[in-house]
Write a protein that holds these residues in place. Structure first.
Motif, PDB file in Angstrom:
ATOM      1  N   UNK A  88      -8.326   5.211  -4.491  1.00  9.94           N
ATOM      2  CA  UNK A  88      -8.865   5.204  -3.139  1.00  9.94           C
ATOM      3  C   UNK A  88      -7.922   4.486  -2.199  1.00  9.94           C
ATOM      4  N   UNK A  89      -8.390   4.292  -0.962  1.00 10.77           N
ATOM      5  CA  UNK A  89      -7.553   3.617   0.027  1.00 10.77           C
ATOM      6  C   UNK A  89      -8.114   2.259   0.440  1.00 10.77           C
ATOM      7  N   UNK A  90      -9.094   1.799  -0.311  1.00 13.97           N
ATOM      8  CA  UNK A  90      -9.720   0.525   0.043  1.00 13.97           C
ATOM      9  C   UNK A  90      -9.228  -0.659  -0.753  1.00 13.97           C
ATOM     10  N   UNK A  91      -8.288  -0.457  -1.657  1.00 13.44           N
ATOM     11  CA  UNK A  91      -7.733  -1.549  -2.455  1.00 13.44           C
ATOM     12  C   UNK A  91      -6.371  -1.125  -2.991  1.00 13.44           C
ATOM     13  N   UNK A  92      -5.695  -2.051  -3.647  1.00 12.85           N
ATOM     14  CA  UNK A  92      -4.407  -1.753  -4.267  1.00 12.85           C
ATOM     15  C   UNK A  92      -4.584  -1.396  -5.742  1.00 12.85           C
ATOM     16  N   UNK A  93      -3.596  -0.724  -6.297  1.00 12.74           N
ATOM     17  CA  UNK A  93      -3.640  -0.319  -7.709  1.00 12.74           C
ATOM     18  C   UNK A  93      -3.740  -1.555  -8.602  1.00 12.74           C
ATOM     19  N   UNK A  94      -4.562  -1.428  -9.650  1.00 18.94           N
ATOM     20  CA  UNK A  94      -4.681  -2.494 -10.651  1.00 18.94           C
ATOM     21  C   UNK A  94      -4.357  -1.919 -12.035  1.00 18.94           C
ATOM     22  N   UNK A  95      -4.128  -2.789 -12.996  1.00 25.65           N
ATOM     23  CA  UNK A  95      -3.747  -2.329 -14.340  1.00 25.65           C
ATOM     24  C   UNK A  95      -4.843  -1.497 -15.000  1.00 25.65           C
ATOM     25  N   UNK A  96      -6.106  -1.756 -14.656  1.00 29.95           N
ATOM     26  CA  UNK A  96      -7.171  -0.967 -15.274  1.00 29.95           C
ATOM     27  C   UNK A  96      -7.195   0.477 -14.774  1.00 29.95           C
ATOM     28  N   UNK A  97      -6.395   0.776 -13.732  1.00 31.43           N
ATOM     29  CA  UNK A  97      -6.283   2.164 -13.249  1.00 31.43           C
ATOM     30  C   UNK A  97      -5.299   2.991 -14.086  1.00 31.43           C
TER      31      UNK A  97
END
Length: 531
Positions: free
Chosen positions: A361-370
């Motif tokens: 999405x565009x509401x947060x930054x990429x995280x490792x769980x993605x």
């Protein structure tokens, strides 16, 4: 009297019998020898005819860089395995995945050592580490420490926040290039990727981002610039086909200047590492330090059954240096090349961006769980590893005894190199091998795509005893940097430039020109200020 006559006759007869038996055995042995000589013996792999004593060293010196000479020679001979004799050392080069699997899996135990050379002996302070150290008890000891204590799943989870903080910092650095007064959005991606990799491993090992004050835009300070340049200098000259590696009698003369360069670069790295390590060891001895905050603390606090330190101070220093060298080059090179290819093929860049928007999405930054859901991004990274490896040769292995490989004779002591570029662009394995096409990996691996490739069709982390222990860390560093740059920013060509130059440097497989591109934020400003 008759007794002695009979006895003498018996003795004479016995000697005749023994002599006849010996003659018979010699005849049988000779006959068998002739039969064996008639049987075809395995030959050395094809290669140039060596000169007496020096082997093919004259050709090597006349055709620098060495890897391009070997590449051309193998192409001219139409072979996926070759033998070049340098001094009295047989150098075996391989560009076929099937032969690579036979080497690294079926005969892994035979090829589990490293060459002894001036460069890796100096860098490891007399072979106190694991990746560069020949097979033996020291290698086993340190390999166990690294696998169990530094790169285990539990330790990876423990260090999660430090990795994310550096991912946040690299986004802030690029964002500042776009938004600060006078910022034009022009980003040297090569610099950004290298310093991200250096920052991550520095945080994990020493809990430090900066050795000095850094810079106001979250970029490197003068100390980090000097430090990262030293890292890449050491990597460039390790196992760089120095003449003295194949003719040890020439060690100390430094005919090609490699010794002087490596000594200077290592001195710079140690200038920053060693005082921190020495101070930390003293803190643990004095009881001022009782909790582990980073991997240096882990190494210092390791004890055996008698409560004695497992590693000496020199072993700790040596392994901190080697771990730093091992962590920085592959992620930064893959991301620089991968982003360059995507900018030249906007449809591929759009597809990667759409996957990130769908998953994150565009509401947060990429995280490792993605990561498990980012298959196209992983495919792009893996394609960069395939098409643009950091160097052509993997770290060499040494044959610990005579053996047969791919029906060729490999003498004990041979140095065996896997050609990363040769494997990754082998036309028998890859369709259109020179084309950057991430889709090929999705067809092969589907939804279970991983950067690791035990088939050795692509060299990412290797396999077997000499495979990289830090697969989880290398994967997370590469995917996080790649995903954050694509998700957080649009990327376009610099002004007055029609495409990104994808030519390689003459001396290696890195980009001839560092990737410079225009970045623009594509998320809401508040997203970049969450940290």
């Amino acid at each position: 009297m008759d007794y002695f006559v009979v006895s003498d006759q018996l003795s004479t007869t016995l000697w005749y019998l023994i002599l006849m038996l010996l003659v018979y055995k010699l005849l049988v042995k000779h006959q068998r020898s002739n039969q064996k000589s008639e049987e075809p013996k395995p030959k050395l792999p094809p290669g140039p005819t060596p000169w007496p004593i020096v082997g093919n060293l004259p050709e090597m010196l006349a055709n620098r860089p060495t890897f391009r000479w070997i590449q051309k020679m193998m192409n001219d001979l139409n072979t996926d395995i070759a033998c070049i004799r340098l001094g009295n050392v047989h150098v075996i080069t391989i560009s076929d995945p099937e032969i690579a699997r036979e080497l690294c899996i079926k005969q892994d135990a035979i090829f589990a050592s490293r060459p002894s050379s001036w460069s890796n002996e100096y860098v490891t302070n007399g072979y106190l580490t694991t990746a560069l150290t020949p097979f033996g008890e020291q290698w086993k000891k340190v390999k166990k420490v690294i696998s169990n204590e530094l790169v285990s799943p539990l330790r990876h989870k423990w260090l999660h926040d430090k990795r994310v903080e550096e991912a946040d910092n690299i986004v802030r650095y690029v964002y500042n290039k776009c938004t600060k007064i006078g910022g034009d959005g022009i980003v040297n991606v090569s610099v950004a990727a290298q310093y991200y990799s250096g920052n991550v491993i520095r945080r994990l090992l020493l809990n430090k981002r900066y050795f000095g004050n850094g810079s106001e835009d979250y970029g490197p300070g003068l100390e980090e610039i000097e430090y990262v340049e030293a890292i890449f200098t050491v990597l460039q000259y390790l196992f760089a086909f120095s003449v003295s590696d194949f003719m040890p009698c020439l060690r100390g003369l430094d005919l090609d200047g490699h010794e002087r360069i490596i000594k200077k670069a290592c001195k710079i790295m140690k200038k920053y590492h060693d005082p921190i390590i020495e101070d930390r060891i003293q803190q643990w001895k004095n009881g001022k330090k009782i909790e582990k905050e980073d991997l240096l603390d882990v190494l210092i606090s390791l004890k055996d059954g008698a409560n004695n330190a497992i590693l000496t101070e020199q072993e700790i220093k040596s392994n901190i240096l080697e771990l730093t060298l091992a962590a920085v080059d592959n992620p930064s090179n893959a991301v620089e090349w991968g982003l360059a290819e995507l900018i030249n093929q906007p449809k591929l860049l759009k597809k990667a961006t759409e996957e990130l928007d769908s998953v994150v999405g565009k509401g947060r930054l990429v995280q490792e769980y993605d990561f498990p859901k980012l298959n196209y991004v992983k495919a792009c990274a893996k394609e960069a590893f395939r098409r643009h490896p950091i160097c052509d040769f993997n770290l060499p292995r040494v044959a610990m005894k005579d053996t047969i490989l791919a029906n060729y004779f490999i003498p004990k002591g041979s140095h065996v190199y896997l050609r990363r570029q040769g494997l990754g662009t082998n036309p028998r394995i890859w369709e259109e091998p020179l084309k950057f096409n991430p889709e090929r990996h999705l067809k092969i691996d589907g939804s279970n795509l991983s950067l690791a490739d035990p088939s050795l069709n692509v060299i990412t982390f290797g396999t077997g005893r000499r495979g990289c222990s830090g697969v989880m860390l290398g994967t997370s560093m590469t995917i996080m940097l790649f995903a954050r740059l694509i998700h957080g920013f649009t990327w376009s060509l610099p002004p007055n430039q029609s495409n990104i130059d994808l030519s390689e440097s003459h001396g290696g497989t890195t980009k001839a020109k560092p990737l410079v591109a225009v970045a623009k934020p594509r998320l809401e400003p508040k997203i970049y200020g969450l940290y």
